[in-house]
Design a protein around this motif. Sequence first.
Motif, PDB file in Angstrom:
ATOM      1  N   MET A   1      12.837 -65.490  37.345  1.00 42.95           N
ATOM      2  CA  MET A   1      13.439 -64.799  38.474  1.00 42.95           C
ATOM      3  C   MET A   1      13.368 -63.299  38.210  1.00 42.95           C
ATOM      4  N   ASN A   2      12.754 -62.562  39.100  1.00 45.57           N
ATOM      5  CA  ASN A   2      12.559 -61.120  38.928  1.00 45.57           C
ATOM      6  C   ASN A   2      13.465 -60.319  39.863  1.00 45.57           C
ATOM      7  N   VAL A   3      14.007 -59.231  39.336  1.00 49.74           N
ATOM      8  CA  VAL A   3      14.859 -58.324  40.117  1.00 49.74           C
ATOM      9  C   VAL A   3      14.236 -56.930  40.076  1.00 49.74           C
ATOM     10  N   LEU A   4      14.260 -56.241  41.215  1.00 50.30           N
ATOM     11  CA  LEU A   4      13.710 -54.894  41.324  1.00 50.30           C
ATOM     12  C   LEU A   4      14.834 -53.896  41.592  1.00 50.30           C
ATOM     13  N   VAL A   5      14.891 -52.835  40.784  1.00 54.30           N
ATOM     14  CA  VAL A   5      15.858 -51.748  40.967  1.00 54.30           C
ATOM     15  C   VAL A   5      15.089 -50.513  41.425  1.00 54.30           C
ATOM     16  N   VAL A   6      15.456 -49.981  42.604  1.00 57.80           N
ATOM     17  CA  VAL A   6      14.757 -48.824  43.172  1.00 57.80           C
ATOM     18  C   VAL A   6      15.728 -47.653  43.272  1.00 57.80           C
ATOM     19  N   ASP A   7      15.455 -46.572  42.518  1.00 57.38           N
ATOM     20  CA  ASP A   7      16.310 -45.378  42.543  1.00 57.38           C
ATOM     21  C   ASP A   7      15.495 -44.207  42.007  1.00 57.38           C
TER      22      ASP A   7
ATOM     23  N   GLU B   1      16.695 -41.590  40.585  1.00 57.89           N
ATOM     24  CA  GLU B   1      17.369 -40.985  39.437  1.00 57.89           C
ATOM     25  C   GLU B   1      17.224 -41.879  38.208  1.00 57.89           C
ATOM     26  N   PRO B   2      16.497 -41.411  37.166  1.00 57.90           N
ATOM     27  CA  PRO B   2      16.218 -42.246  35.989  1.00 57.90           C
ATOM     28  C   PRO B   2      17.469 -42.798  35.309  1.00 57.90           C
ATOM     29  N   LEU B   3      18.509 -41.996  35.152  1.00 57.59           N
ATOM     30  CA  LEU B   3      19.711 -42.453  34.466  1.00 57.59           C
ATOM     31  C   LEU B   3      20.407 -43.563  35.235  1.00 57.59           C
ATOM     32  N   LEU B   4      20.417 -43.448  36.565  1.00 55.78           N
ATOM     33  CA  LEU B   4      21.047 -44.479  37.386  1.00 55.78           C
ATOM     34  C   LEU B   4      20.224 -45.768  37.373  1.00 55.78           C
ATOM     35  N   ARG B   5      18.893 -45.633  37.340  1.00 55.16           N
ATOM     36  CA  ARG B   5      18.029 -46.818  37.212  1.00 55.16           C
ATOM     37  C   ARG B   5      18.326 -47.541  35.909  1.00 55.16           C
ATOM     38  N   PHE B   6      18.395 -46.767  34.827  1.00 50.64           N
ATOM     39  CA  PHE B   6      18.648 -47.350  33.505  1.00 50.64           C
ATOM     40  C   PHE B   6      20.027 -48.020  33.458  1.00 50.64           C
ATOM     41  N   HIS B   7      21.034 -47.360  34.021  1.00 54.89           N
ATOM     42  CA  HIS B   7      22.396 -47.894  34.019  1.00 54.89           C
ATOM     43  C   HIS B   7      22.462 -49.221  34.779  1.00 54.89           C
ATOM     44  N   MET B   8      21.836 -49.275  35.950  1.00 58.45           N
ATOM     45  CA  MET B   8      21.835 -50.507  36.732  1.00 58.45           C
ATOM     46  C   MET B   8      21.064 -51.615  36.010  1.00 58.45           C
ATOM     47  N   GLN B   9      19.934 -51.267  35.435  1.00 60.56           N
ATOM     48  CA  GLN B   9      19.116 -52.235  34.691  1.00 60.56           C
ATOM     49  C   GLN B   9      19.910 -52.818  33.515  1.00 60.56           C
ATOM     50  N   LYS B  10      20.621 -51.969  32.795  1.00 57.53           N
ATOM     51  CA  LYS B  10      21.417 -52.398  31.644  1.00 57.53           C
ATOM     52  C   LYS B  10      22.542 -53.335  32.082  1.00 57.53           C
ATOM     53  N   MET B  11      23.259 -52.994  33.146  1.00 57.88           N
ATOM     54  CA  MET B  11      24.361 -53.839  33.613  1.00 57.88           C
ATOM     55  C   MET B  11      23.843 -55.196  34.102  1.00 57.88           C
ATOM     56  N   LEU B  12      22.724 -55.186  34.821  1.00 54.31           N
ATOM     57  CA  LEU B  12      22.158 -56.449  35.309  1.00 54.31           C
ATOM     58  C   LEU B  12      21.732 -57.335  34.145  1.00 54.31           C
ATOM     59  N   ASN B  13      21.161 -56.736  33.111  1.00 54.00           N
ATOM     60  CA  ASN B  13      20.767 -57.501  31.925  1.00 54.00           C
ATOM     61  C   ASN B  13      21.960 -58.178  31.281  1.00 54.00           C
ATOM     62  N   GLU B  14      23.089 -57.483  31.254  1.00 53.36           N
ATOM     63  CA  GLU B  14      24.285 -58.007  30.601  1.00 53.36           C
ATOM     64  C   GLU B  14      25.020 -59.032  31.461  1.00 53.36           C
ATOM     65  N   LEU B  15      24.986 -58.859  32.790  1.00 54.60           N
ATOM     66  CA  LEU B  15      25.826 -59.681  33.667  1.00 54.60           C
ATOM     67  C   LEU B  15      25.116 -60.860  34.320  1.00 54.60           C
ATOM     68  N   TRP B  16      23.802 -60.774  34.509  1.00 58.08           N
ATOM     69  CA  TRP B  16      23.103 -61.802  35.280  1.00 58.08           C
ATOM     70  C   TRP B  16      22.142 -62.553  34.358  1.00 58.08           C
TER      71      TRP B  16
ATOM     72  N   HIS C   1      13.242 -61.062  34.446  1.00 60.91           N
ATOM     73  CA  HIS C   1      12.710 -59.709  34.294  1.00 60.91           C
ATOM     74  C   HIS C   1      13.363 -58.761  35.295  1.00 60.91           C
ATOM     75  N   ILE C   2      13.670 -57.549  34.831  1.00 61.83           N
ATOM     76  CA  ILE C   2      14.184 -56.504  35.724  1.00 61.83           C
ATOM     77  C   ILE C   2      13.173 -55.373  35.710  1.00 61.83           C
ATOM     78  N   VAL C   3      12.529 -55.148  36.854  1.00 64.60           N
ATOM     79  CA  VAL C   3      11.546 -54.076  36.971  1.00 64.60           C
ATOM     80  C   VAL C   3      12.157 -52.942  37.784  1.00 64.60           C
ATOM     81  N   THR C   4      11.633 -51.722  37.595  1.00 66.61           N
ATOM     82  CA  THR C   4      12.206 -50.570  38.281  1.00 66.61           C
ATOM     83  C   THR C   4      11.133 -49.778  39.022  1.00 66.61           C
ATOM     84  N   ALA C   5      11.574 -49.067  40.047  1.00 65.69           N
ATOM     85  CA  ALA C   5      10.695 -48.183  40.816  1.00 65.69           C
ATOM     86  C   ALA C   5      11.462 -46.901  41.103  1.00 65.69           C
ATOM     87  N   ASN C   6      10.755 -45.757  41.133  1.00 66.25           N
ATOM     88  CA  ASN C   6      11.438 -44.472  41.358  1.00 66.25           C
ATOM     89  C   ASN C   6      11.349 -43.984  42.797  1.00 66.25           C
ATOM     90  N   SER C   7      10.774 -44.819  43.671  1.00 65.60           N
ATOM     91  CA  SER C   7      10.660 -44.431  45.080  1.00 65.60           C
ATOM     92  C   SER C   7      10.402 -45.670  45.936  1.00 65.60           C
TER      93      SER C   7
END
Length: 252
Positions: free
Chosen positions: A1-7, A9-24, A29-35
């Motif tokens: 199951m893959n989750v995408l975080v789009v933000d 702001e790098p710090l906010l992307r990292f913070h959301m990615q870290k919380m999702l890793n811990e809680l879900w 896989h948690i992938v990120t995009a900056n736009s």
Amino acid sequence: MNVLVVDDEPLLRFHMQKMLNELWEEVDHIVTANSGAEALKLMQKIDIHTIFMDIKMPGMSGLDAAKEIRRLGYKGNLVFVTAYDEHAIEAFEQEAVDYLLKPVGESRLNSCIERLMKQDKTLIKYELDADQINRWLPSDQSSAQYLSWINVSIGDRILVINVDDVFCFISEDKYTTVVTKEGDYLIKKSIKQLISELHPDRFWRIHRAVIVQVAKISQVMKDEQGRYSLSLKEMHKVLPVSRNNTYLFKQM
């Protein structure tokens, strides 16, 4: 199951990615995009279960990106994340499951995850029904589809381990440790692949990274915070039980 975080702001992307890793725990896989534009490109390459989309981004806004993603046929979950609440109505017009206000705390994100899990309830029920049908089949047919032996490479040798002798499987980076009374062995199969091959009545996934053989459980403990853990027979291992899997033991 893959989750995408789009933000953007790098710090906010990292913070959301870290919380999702811990809680879900169910997420692989948690992938990120900056736009929004980068998110659209990723959507064409990866099967995404849920998108956490920032609204205020330079260029294509999160709302515009969501409209385009929906136009392209995306049927998964959309969660909007923003520092402002004036776009809530527009967000839910895109069939958003939730609307999170920054800064997002663990408690609020956890309630969002629980809501997302309920979105999957119909699919989970179907899978459980299919499992139940398999169990009604004659034993020689139903057991044939499940894993009976684990092959482990040790130097130039291949050790064959009966799954009856396995106490638990623990995921570590790219490998999985097979824990037996005789010793621990590394294999390349993932926890996700193993749980689909093991008999569901005999092996339970109690955590994102742990599968145990039910017959090897010695006792289940619950602490003052309501968190569960368990110990295994003949071993000094204590294993955590994730919050989403505590239901397995409430019937015991």
